[in-house]
Write a protein that holds these residues in place. Structure first.
Motif, PDB file in Angstrom:
ATOM      1  N   LYS A   1      -5.463  -3.718   9.986  1.00 40.99           N
ATOM      2  CA  LYS A   1      -6.499  -3.210  11.207  1.00 40.99           C
ATOM      3  C   LYS A   1      -5.812  -4.450  13.031  1.00 40.99           C
TER       4      LYS A   1
ATOM      5  N   GLY B   1      -6.684   5.313  10.670  1.00 43.77           N
ATOM      6  CA  GLY B   1      -7.898   5.137   8.811  1.00 43.77           C
ATOM      7  C   GLY B   1      -7.071   5.417   7.285  1.00 43.77           C
ATOM      8  N   ALA B   2      -6.053   5.150   7.458  1.00 40.74           N
ATOM      9  CA  ALA B   2      -5.030   4.491   6.360  1.00 40.74           C
ATOM     10  C   ALA B   2      -5.371   3.266   6.535  1.00 40.74           C
ATOM     11  N   ARG B   3      -5.589   2.068   8.056  1.00 42.93           N
ATOM     12  CA  ARG B   3      -5.478   0.539   7.621  1.00 42.93           C
ATOM     13  C   ARG B   3      -6.302   0.302   6.885  1.00 42.93           C
ATOM     14  N   THR B   4      -6.925  -0.454   5.461  1.00 40.09           N
ATOM     15  CA  THR B   4      -8.246  -0.293   5.275  1.00 40.09           C
ATOM     16  C   THR B   4      -8.790  -2.016   4.502  1.00 40.09           C
ATOM     17  N   SER B   5      -8.354  -2.746   5.352  1.00 36.46           N
ATOM     18  CA  SER B   5      -8.461  -4.135   5.221  1.00 36.46           C
ATOM     19  C   SER B   5      -8.124  -4.386   6.752  1.00 36.46           C
TER      20      SER B   5
ATOM     21  N   LYS C   1       0.760  -1.249   0.350  1.00 41.49           N
ATOM     22  CA  LYS C   1       0.200   0.125   0.196  1.00 41.49           C
ATOM     23  C   LYS C   1       0.970   1.459   0.155  1.00 41.49           C
TER      24      LYS C   1
END
Length: 233
Positions: A227, A219-223, A48
């Motif tokens: 998380k 908020g940048a941890r999108t999966s 990412k």
């Protein structure tokens, strides 16, 4: 902590809390976080960050209007720029610098697949080595696995990009003009190598910033995997 281990860039891993790392390793051993999940989380975060960094620098003005990575006139021949500006060729110098950065933006489009390929090949052993390694272990890993290929891939692309945006011609004209000035020492620096090295350097700066965002911004941890891994910090 895992989050602190994933910032790519100089000094990015300087604030590791070893007790927190041991806690993470203990959680993994007890089944709360498997080795496969640790490796997967590292790969996903690196992918990412690398992808976002490459996307940012390959945009119009991705280099040129970013003070942190804008490529200047080659500093080893700073006297050339200074002298040319003194004789009224400042506009031509500026035109060359713009073209130089446009070439880097053009070439940076090729970076993402190189990064992603290297990250996909990262083994569980690589992941644990990063977790238990030196403070710059993550930086060392990405540089070691991508820099040679990036340079090999970037150089011909940079050459083509420099020609496409007329940077090569601008540069030749500037250097030829300078070399005709009486009493100056003639110069002929390697523009391709300079542009290639600076383009890759800027790319890693932006990748580092993206990785810092993942590390610091939930908020940048999108999966779910990101998380889960980062919740152990």
């Amino acid at each position: 902590m895992l989050a602190a281990l994933l910032f790519i860039g100089q000094g990015a891993l300087a604030q590791i809390n070893l007790k927190q790392v041991k806690t993470v390793l203990g959680n993994s051993a007890s089944g709360k976080l498997s080795t496969e999940e640790v490796a997967g989380g590292l790969k996903e975060a690196l992918t990412k960050g690398a992808s976002n960094g490459a996307d940012l620098v390959s945009q119009l003005d991705g280099y040129y209007k970013n003070p942190a990575i804008m490529i200047p006139f080659p500093p080893e021949v700073k006297q050339v720029e200074t002298r040319l500006r003194q004789i009224g060729m400042g506009a031509e110098v500026d035109k060359f610098v713009l073209a130089l950065n446009r070439a880097a933006e053009d070439a940076a489009r090729e970076a993402k697949p190189i990064f992603v390929s290297a990250i996909k090949q990262m083994t569980i052993q690589d992941a644990w080595a990063i977790l238990k390694g030196e403070q710059d272990a993550a930086t060392q890993y990405l540089n070691r696995t991508t820099s040679p290929q990036l340079k090999e891939k970037f150089r011909p692309i940079i050459q083509n990009s420099l020609a496409k945006v007329n940077a090569t011609q601008y540069y030749a004209n500037l250097i030829n003009t300078y070399n005709k000035i009486p009493l100056v020492q003639k110069v002929n620096p390697d523009l391709d190598t300079y542009a290639t090295d600076k383009a890759i350097e800027g790319l890693f700066v932006m990748v580092a910033k993206e990785e810092q965002n993942i590390r610091q911004n939930p908020g940048a941890r999108t999966s779910e995997l990101l998380k889960k891994v980062f919740s152990q910090q």
